[in-house]
Design a protein around this motif. Structure first.
Motif, PDB file in Angstrom:
ATOM      1  N   ALA A  22       0.830  -1.210   0.000  1.00  0.00           N
ATOM      2  CA  ALA A  22       0.000   0.000   0.000  1.00  0.00           C
ATOM      3  C   ALA A  22       0.856   1.249   0.000  1.00  0.00           C
ATOM      4  O   ALA A  22       0.894   2.000   0.972  1.00  0.00           O
ATOM      5  N   ASN A  23       1.599   1.455  -1.076  1.00  0.00           N
ATOM      6  CA  ASN A  23       2.425   2.644  -1.213  1.00  0.00           C
ATOM      7  C   ASN A  23       1.683   3.700  -2.013  1.00  0.00           C
ATOM      8  O   ASN A  23       0.892   3.375  -2.893  1.00  0.00           O
ATOM      9  N   PRO A  24       1.951   4.970  -1.742  1.00  0.00           N
ATOM     10  CA  PRO A  24       1.298   6.024  -2.533  1.00  0.00           C
ATOM     11  C   PRO A  24       1.793   5.993  -3.969  1.00  0.00           C
ATOM     12  O   PRO A  24       2.867   5.454  -4.254  1.00  0.00           O
ATOM     13  N   PRO A  25       1.015   6.549  -4.908  1.00  0.00           N
ATOM     14  CA  PRO A  25       1.458   6.571  -6.315  1.00  0.00           C
ATOM     15  C   PRO A  25       2.798   7.286  -6.451  1.00  0.00           C
ATOM     16  O   PRO A  25       3.051   8.302  -5.795  1.00  0.00           O
ATOM     17  N   ASP A  26       3.663   6.725  -7.277  1.00  0.00           N
ATOM     18  CA  ASP A  26       4.964   7.345  -7.503  1.00  0.00           C
ATOM     19  C   ASP A  26       4.829   8.622  -8.311  1.00  0.00           C
ATOM     20  O   ASP A  26       3.939   8.745  -9.153  1.00  0.00           O
ATOM     21  N   ALA A  27       5.729   9.558  -8.055  1.00  0.00           N
ATOM     22  CA  ALA A  27       5.803  10.749  -8.900  1.00  0.00           C
ATOM     23  C   ALA A  27       6.338  10.333 -10.261  1.00  0.00           C
ATOM     24  O   ALA A  27       7.049   9.331 -10.382  1.00  0.00           O
ATOM     25  N   PRO A  28       6.007  11.072 -11.324  1.00  0.00           N
ATOM     26  CA  PRO A  28       6.564  10.756 -12.649  1.00  0.00           C
ATOM     27  C   PRO A  28       8.087  10.736 -12.612  1.00  0.00           C
ATOM     28  O   PRO A  28       8.722  11.398 -11.779  1.00  0.00           O
ATOM     29  N   GLY A  29       8.668   9.971 -13.526  1.00  0.00           N
ATOM     30  CA  GLY A  29      10.107   9.805 -13.542  1.00  0.00           C
ATOM     31  C   GLY A  29      10.889  11.100 -13.654  1.00  0.00           C
ATOM     32  O   GLY A  29      12.028  11.180 -13.180  1.00  0.00           O
ATOM     33  N   VAL A  30      10.299  12.123 -14.265  1.00  0.00           N
ATOM     34  CA  VAL A  30      11.023  13.390 -14.423  1.00  0.00           C
ATOM     35  C   VAL A  30      11.312  14.044 -13.074  1.00  0.00           C
ATOM     36  O   VAL A  30      12.150  14.937 -12.983  1.00  0.00           O
ATOM     37  N   TYR A  31      10.621  13.608 -12.017  1.00  0.00           N
ATOM     38  CA  TYR A  31      10.828  14.186 -10.692  1.00  0.00           C
ATOM     39  C   TYR A  31      11.647  13.274  -9.781  1.00  0.00           C
ATOM     40  O   TYR A  31      11.750  13.529  -8.576  1.00  0.00           O
ATOM     41  N   THR A  32      12.256  12.221 -10.337  1.00  0.00           N
ATOM     42  CA  THR A  32      12.987  11.254  -9.515  1.00  0.00           C
ATOM     43  C   THR A  32      14.059  11.911  -8.661  1.00  0.00           C
ATOM     44  O   THR A  32      14.255  11.557  -7.494  1.00  0.00           O
ATOM     45  N   LEU A  33      14.755  12.876  -9.220  1.00  0.00           N
ATOM     46  CA  LEU A  33      15.834  13.551  -8.497  1.00  0.00           C
ATOM     47  C   LEU A  33      15.368  14.833  -7.823  1.00  0.00           C
ATOM     48  O   LEU A  33      16.184  15.592  -7.296  1.00  0.00           O
ATOM     49  N   GLY A  34      14.060  15.067  -7.828  1.00  0.00           N
ATOM     50  CA  GLY A  34      13.537  16.290  -7.238  1.00  0.00           C
ATOM     51  C   GLY A  34      13.065  17.244  -8.320  1.00  0.00           C
ATOM     52  O   GLY A  34      12.870  16.852  -9.472  1.00  0.00           O
ATOM     53  N   PRO A  35      12.899  18.511  -7.975  1.00  0.00           N
ATOM     54  CA  PRO A  35      12.396  19.477  -8.970  1.00  0.00           C
ATOM     55  C   PRO A  35      13.314  19.566 -10.184  1.00  0.00           C
ATOM     56  O   PRO A  35      14.541  19.515 -10.065  1.00  0.00           O
ATOM     57  N   MET A  36      12.701  19.668 -11.351  1.00  0.00           N
ATOM     58  CA  MET A  36      13.488  19.876 -12.567  1.00  0.00           C
ATOM     59  C   MET A  36      14.066  21.284 -12.561  1.00  0.00           C
ATOM     60  O   MET A  36      13.534  22.187 -11.916  1.00  0.00           O
ATOM     61  N   SER A  37      15.135  21.477 -13.296  1.00  0.00           N
ATOM     62  CA  SER A  37      15.741  22.791 -13.397  1.00  0.00           C
ATOM     63  C   SER A  37      14.734  23.792 -13.958  1.00  0.00           C
ATOM     64  O   SER A  37      14.048  23.502 -14.944  1.00  0.00           O
ATOM     65  N   PRO A  38      14.619  24.973 -13.346  1.00  0.00           N
ATOM     66  CA  PRO A  38      13.707  25.989 -13.890  1.00  0.00           C
ATOM     67  C   PRO A  38      14.007  26.341 -15.340  1.00  0.00           C
ATOM     68  O   PRO A  38      13.116  26.782 -16.070  1.00  0.00           O
TER      69      PRO A  38
END
Length: 281
Positions: A22-38
């Motif tokens: 029962a894990n929460p839905p994963d964030a999309p792969g683009v957020y694996t390392l955290g916020p994308m570069s602005p």
């Protein structure tokens, strides 16, 4: 061991086994390392796309109220959305259902500023239906940031007839994160608009349900554009999904698409053909 103890042990084992995954839905792969570069986390959403997405969120929020009031009963309704940037600011409308059992929302943009744009969405006429459930007075403000990578929407009200034939007032919030595709094996994926986020629904000022939502948009470029929104209930009574599948125009100056909205009593892990059927080309 008695039969009662054996049954209790079996129930406990099943519960532990179920909860183990029962894990929460994963964030999309683009957020694996955290916020994308602005520098790269911007999209080129058009004014008409912003209006169309605001309208679709308004439709979805209205349907969430209907589900809470009348249950998650399988239902499919026709849906059409139109918005254009032929006027400034942008305007648009969306119609769910078939006359006379329908509801219509109207979007009116506020002139963009360097901070972003606000899209006001309201029901007109004020009374309508989702299926056979009366729904009235929907109103919200959908706010996009200047990078077009976030939309925060506040539904200030929608009134839905309850099973006791007393209108209940719902409010809600949605936050969407937009990003462009990043499949390096499919260069054209960079032109696909994705989003994901969460939604809360409150009744008479108190939170009652939470939804996980995601979408995918392919613009028309010598062919049909396609748009899909999928929302799954994470907090509530039973699993429930709202899915939108549209096709038509999404090009310079205009967004005009038709399709369906469906309510499905399925779990979040179920396949999402509405999204999967949109090619990344």
């Amino acid at each position: 061991m008695t039969k009662i103890k054996m049954l209790a042990a079996a129930v406990t084992a099943a519960s532990v086994s179920t909860m183990a995954g029962a894990n929460p839905p994963d964030a999309p792969g683009v957020y694996t390392l955290g916020p994308m570069s602005p520098a790269i986390n911007t999209t080129n959403l058009s004014a008409q796309e912003r209006a169309a997405f605001a309208l679709l969120e308004g439709i979805l929020q209205s349907v969430e109220g209907k589900i809470h009031a009348a249950g998650c009963v399988a239902l499919t309704l026709p849906l059409k959305v139109y918005s254009d940037a032929l006027t400034d600011p942008v305007v648009g409308n969306a119609k769910l259902g078939t006359t006379p059992a329908d509801m219509t929302l109207v979007a009116t943009g506020v002139l963009p500023t360097f901070r972003g744009q606000i899209i006001n969405v309201a029901q007109a006429p004020a009374a309508g239906y989702v299926g056979n459930t009366p729904v009235s007075d929907y109103a919200s403000n959908m706010v996009f940031n200047s990078a077009n990578n976030m939309m925060v929407g506040a539904m200030t009200q929608v009134n839905v007839m309850s099973i006791n034939w007393v209108p209940n007032q719902f409010t809600g919030y949605v936050i969407k994160d937009f990003y462009m595709g990043n499949d390096k094996n499919v260069p054209s994926d960079a032109h696909i608009v994705y989003d994901w986020g969460l939604q809360s629904l409150s009744k008479e000022g108190y939170p009652v349900e939470k939804y996980w939502q995601r979408s995918k948009t392919r613009r028309s470029d010598g062919g049909n554009g396609q748009t899909a929104f999928v929302k799954d209930r994470l907090v509530g009574v039973v699993p429930c999904r709202i899915a939108i599948a549209l096709s038509g125009l999404n090009q310079f100056g205009i967004f005009q698409q038709t399709g369906t909205l469906s309510i499905q009593p399925v779990a979040p892990a179920a396949a999402t053909p509405e999204i999967d059927n949109i090619p990344n080309i």
